[in-house]
Scaffold this active site. Structure first.
Site, PDB file in Angstrom:
ATOM      1  N   LYS A  32      41.453   9.312-101.526  1.00  0.00           N
ATOM      2  CA  LYS A  32      42.660   8.536-101.828  1.00  0.00           C
ATOM      3  C   LYS A  32      43.709   9.365-102.571  1.00  0.00           C
ATOM      4  O   LYS A  32      44.899   9.244-102.298  1.00  0.00           O
ATOM      5  CB  LYS A  32      42.327   7.274-102.614  1.00  0.00           C
ATOM      6  CG  LYS A  32      41.666   7.495-103.957  1.00  0.00           C
ATOM      7  CD  LYS A  32      41.281   6.173-104.594  1.00  0.00           C
ATOM      8  CE  LYS A  32      40.582   6.362-105.915  1.00  0.00           C
ATOM      9  NZ  LYS A  32      41.411   7.008-106.937  1.00  0.00           N
ATOM     10  N   THR A  33      43.267  10.235-103.496  1.00  0.00           N
ATOM     11  CA  THR A  33      44.233  11.071-104.205  1.00  0.00           C
ATOM     12  C   THR A  33      44.901  12.045-103.246  1.00  0.00           C
ATOM     13  O   THR A  33      46.113  12.286-103.319  1.00  0.00           O
ATOM     14  CB  THR A  33      43.547  11.847-105.355  1.00  0.00           C
ATOM     15  OG1 THR A  33      42.902  10.916-106.228  1.00  0.00           O
ATOM     16  CG2 THR A  33      44.559  12.654-106.142  1.00  0.00           C
ATOM     17  N   ASP A 223      47.681   3.617-107.693  1.00  0.00           N
ATOM     18  CA  ASP A 223      46.285   3.999-107.493  1.00  0.00           C
ATOM     19  C   ASP A 223      45.386   2.990-108.208  1.00  0.00           C
ATOM     20  O   ASP A 223      45.809   2.342-109.169  1.00  0.00           O
ATOM     21  CB  ASP A 223      46.069   5.407-108.059  1.00  0.00           C
ATOM     22  CG  ASP A 223      44.719   5.978-107.682  1.00  0.00           C
ATOM     23  OD1 ASP A 223      44.095   5.474-106.736  1.00  0.00           O
ATOM     24  OD2 ASP A 223      44.291   6.947-108.335  1.00  0.00           O
ATOM     25  N   GLU A 224      44.157   2.853-107.757  1.00  0.00           N
ATOM     26  CA  GLU A 224      43.181   1.935-108.362  1.00  0.00           C
ATOM     27  C   GLU A 224      43.760   0.520-108.490  1.00  0.00           C
ATOM     28  O   GLU A 224      43.644  -0.135-109.537  1.00  0.00           O
ATOM     29  CB  GLU A 224      42.738   2.452-109.744  1.00  0.00           C
ATOM     30  CG  GLU A 224      42.177   3.867-109.747  1.00  0.00           C
ATOM     31  CD  GLU A 224      40.790   3.972-109.121  1.00  0.00           C
ATOM     32  OE1 GLU A 224      40.312   2.973-108.559  1.00  0.00           O
ATOM     33  OE2 GLU A 224      40.200   5.066-109.179  1.00  0.00           O
ATOM     34  N   GLN A 254      34.981  -1.548-105.981  1.00  0.00           N
ATOM     35  CA  GLN A 254      34.923  -0.798-107.232  1.00  0.00           C
ATOM     36  C   GLN A 254      35.667  -1.503-108.363  1.00  0.00           C
ATOM     37  O   GLN A 254      36.040  -0.885-109.356  1.00  0.00           O
ATOM     38  CB  GLN A 254      35.481   0.617-107.028  1.00  0.00           C
ATOM     39  CG  GLN A 254      34.671   1.441-106.043  1.00  0.00           C
ATOM     40  CD  GLN A 254      35.136   2.879-105.969  1.00  0.00           C
ATOM     41  OE1 GLN A 254      34.939   3.669-106.883  1.00  0.00           O
ATOM     42  NE2 GLN A 254      35.771   3.232-104.856  1.00  0.00           N
ATOM     43  N   ARG A 595      28.724   7.831-107.170  1.00  0.00           N
ATOM     44  CA  ARG A 595      29.090   8.997-107.984  1.00  0.00           C
ATOM     45  C   ARG A 595      28.328  10.237-107.507  1.00  0.00           C
ATOM     46  O   ARG A 595      28.682  11.360-107.861  1.00  0.00           O
ATOM     47  CB  ARG A 595      28.735   8.777-109.465  1.00  0.00           C
ATOM     48  CG  ARG A 595      29.426   7.640-110.220  1.00  0.00           C
ATOM     49  CD  ARG A 595      30.906   7.610-110.019  1.00  0.00           C
ATOM     50  NE  ARG A 595      31.250   6.756-108.884  1.00  0.00           N
ATOM     51  CZ  ARG A 595      32.384   6.839-108.197  1.00  0.00           C
ATOM     52  NH1 ARG A 595      33.274   7.765-108.500  1.00  0.00           N
ATOM     53  NH2 ARG A 595      32.631   6.022-107.187  1.00  0.00           N
TER      54      ARG A 595
END
Length: 650
Positions: A32-33, A223-224, A254, A595
């Site tokens: 995504k980044t 973002d997020e 998430q 993770r």
């Protein structure tokens, strides 16, 4: 176009869809980044002025990473000048900038003080004392949490008070809130939630400000997005109201911060709120093995309130998940650390290993085991900016810039000791400085002269020079230097603060560098502290909660304490009326699983000491969700542990 060649089809579609509202549902490790930064490059290459582009995320660490990646990418494609003009910020930092810029429209001081959580807790405790209430009966953190959630839901005190009815606890919250607001106003201060709330009020009630910001930020990236609350959603909507170019990236799977006020509704209702929205799925995971992805999909698909997507990866199949069984928490910790010792012996670096747990108390036995086996480790503890000597220094600067800040004056007026008693301090704030006399008056005047001198330096000198001067002029340096031991360590921490100012804030003009330092200190998060530690000590196993691990990745991830009532954690509605999201624990487990890049180690104990009592524990339902074909029973020291599936019959 060269800058699009490294993107997959879904990422490319997200980058090329530049106009109108866009919702990108990006799975864990789906890049995504990368997508956001490439979209920024694409906009700039397409002729959009860089100062018209805004990207917002949640932590300083994430904002720093995105800013650096965007600048590197822009420089790669010949847009070095544009890199400095794109705004990449956290929500809170952006709001600080806007509130300082438009302070006059709200009737607040430009140099308002920012209360961090510790400042707020002290003010809450003071309010309880003023009201004659016992903080042992009414936990200050719980009350602050209730106030924070109300502010995050854009609920003013007047409305909250009207809605309390006969609910005893909420009536107490309303009374404390009123006293708390008096303290904030007296100190010309805003707390974390006020930064968002005041910005929302400004955008809602000042059309000229809203129009100016909508014209400035023509392309907004969030973002997020799953972590936004109601006020953050409204800020985004209002700034984007003039053009509708709102690009939101998030993952409902998430969303793990409902207790902070984040809501799943912002994503679930996105296409209703913006009927012309484009929705894009990023489902290819670049981080984890096929086995990890398969298990993660199986776990999260049991949740109902989600937008369906299914991660996949072209990475190798990878190892099976390992299951560690401990008789009790000490045995579990010993086996985890023994396994880590074997990994280190096989050439795995300690920095590539993390042990995650649901609750902070679990770290104690893990730390003991690390010490026993001489395993290097780092655990989230007291943040750098929370250390007493660092807060003392920053409070001096804050008090110098804002002499109305009672909380900063109270902290520093007798630091180091000047013989100014509590009675004098109380009289100073209740009756005024002019009512003092004799030696007390002279001592207080000397203190305010120190603040005056620091302010003069702050207006013209670099941040580091102001801190050096504050250290000397305040008398702190004299009280610590040459004393060795703890005092020497405190002095070294202050010296590290000066070093931080040199590296990050001295390139800004006075007093902007100093103000930015104060803002960043107030807004710092646990992940920022972990990031700072990692830069200095890159070879330690990381111990932390799953909440703190969000956004991070490691080759080997241990998930400890997979027992019923611990994980999933047994949660009940609080007195503050906190909503319990039944699906959030499963999302938290999903975050923990994703993770890992190469290997997951799951562990649980049959017996655990809880509140002083040893209790038999049932394995977590999450363990039973995982197909046995993906799990291997751990063998530590040559002896097999208990089988992966255990059935208990009462």
């Amino acid at each position: 176009m060269e800058h699009l060649k490294t993107l997959n089809d879904a990422q490319k579609k997200a980058v090329l869809t530049t106009e109108g509202p866009v919702l990108v549902l990006a799975g864990a490790g789906a890049g995504k980044t990368r997508t956001i930064t490439h979209r920024i490059v694409h906009l700039v290459k397409g002729g959009v002025p860089a100062y018209n582009i805004l990207a917002i995320t949640f932590t300083n660490k994430a904002a720093r990473e995105m800013r650096e990646r965007a600048r590197t990418l822009l420089a790669t494609y010949g847009e070095e000048d544009a890199a400095k003009k794109v705004t990449v910020s956290t929500f809170h930092a952006l709001c600080v900038i806007l509130l300082r810029q438009y302070a006059d429209t709200l009737g607040i001081k430009r140099h308002f003080t920012i209360y961090d959580r510790n400042d707020s807790l002290r003010a809450i405790k003071k309010a309880l004392k003023t009201l004659g209430e016992d903080e042992k009966q009414f936990e200050p953190r719980t009350i602050l949490g209730a106030i924070s959630r109300a502010k995050g839901d854009a609920t003013p005190l007047t409305t909250y008070r009207e809605e309390t009815g006969n609910e005893y606890f909420k009536n107490i919250v309303a009374q404390v809130w009123e006293e708390y607001e008096k303290t904030l106003r007296k100190d010309s201060a805003l707390d974390f939630d006020d930064l968002l709330l005041y910005t929302w009020k400004m955008l809602s009630t000042k059309p000229e400000v809203r129009s100016a910001l909508s014209s400035r930020y023509r392309y907004i990236h969030i973002d997020e997005y799953q972590d936004t609350n109601k006020v953050q959603y409204e800020i985004v909507r209002l700034i984007g109201s003039g053009h509708g170019n709102i690009f939101c990236v998030g993952d409902l799977d998430q969303n793990i911060y409902s207790w902070r006020g984040s809501t799943t509704e912002n994503i679930l209702a996105f296409e209703t709120t913006f009927p012309d929205a484009t929705t894009i799925l990023l489902e290819e995971n670049y981080r984890s093995t096929q086995n990890i992805i398969a298990v993660s999909n199986t776990v999260i698909e049991k949740n109902v309130r989600r937008k369906k997507k299914r991660l996949f990866t072209n990475n190798p199949e990878g190892e099976k998940l390992s299951l560690i069984f401990g008789f009790d928490e000490h045995d579990e910790a010993q086996k985890i650390i023994t396994t880590i010792d074997e990994l280190l012996g096989s050439g795995i670096s300690a920095k590539d290993i993390a042990v995650l747990y649901r609750a902070n108390f679990q770290s104690r036995v893990l730390e003991e085991a690390c010490l026993t086996y001489n395993i290097p480790y780092k655990v989230l503890g007291t943040r750098f900016f929370d250390r007493k000597e660092v807060k003392d220094m920053l409070s001096y600067v804050r008090a110098a810039l804002n002499p109305e800040s009672e909380i900063d004056i109270t902290r520093t007026i007798n630091t180091p000791l000047r013989g100014i008693g509590k009675v004098t301090v109380t009289k100073l704030f209740t009756e005024g400085r002019e009512t003092l006399n004799g030696k007390a008056k002279d001592k207080v005047n000397d203190y305010f002269n120190i603040l005056r001198d620091i302010k003069k330096r702050a207006e013209v000198e670099k941040a580091s020079e102001v801190l050096k001067y504050t250290l000397e002029r305040s008398g702190i340096e004299k009280s610590l230097i040459g004393r060795g031991g703890e005092e020497e360590e405190r002095l070294q921490n202050i010296q590290e603060l000066v070093s931080l100012a040199v590296s990050r804030y001295d390139d800004l003009d006075a007093p902007d560098g100093l103000l930015r330092l104060l803002e960043d200190a107030a807004l710092a998060t646990d992940q920022d502290e972990l990031d700072n530690r990692t830069e200095k000590n890159t070879d330690g196993v990381t111990l932390m909660t799953i909440h703190a691990a969000k956004g991070l990745e490691y080759k080997h991830v241990f998930i400890a304490g997979l027992e019923d009532s611990l994980f999933p954690h047994e949660r009940a509605p609080s007195a503050a009326g906190e909503h319990v999201d039944e699906e959030e624990e499963r999302r938290l487990f999903y975050v923990a699983l994703t993770r890992a890049k190469e290997k997951i180690h799951l562990s649980y104990a049959q017996v655990r000491t809880v509140f002083g009592q040893r209790m038999t524990r049932m394995p977590s339902e999450f363990l039973l969700d995982i197909d046995e074909s993906f799990v291997e029973t751990s063998s530590i020291g040559g002896s097999s542990t208990q089988p992966s599936k255990v059935v208990y019959l009462d």
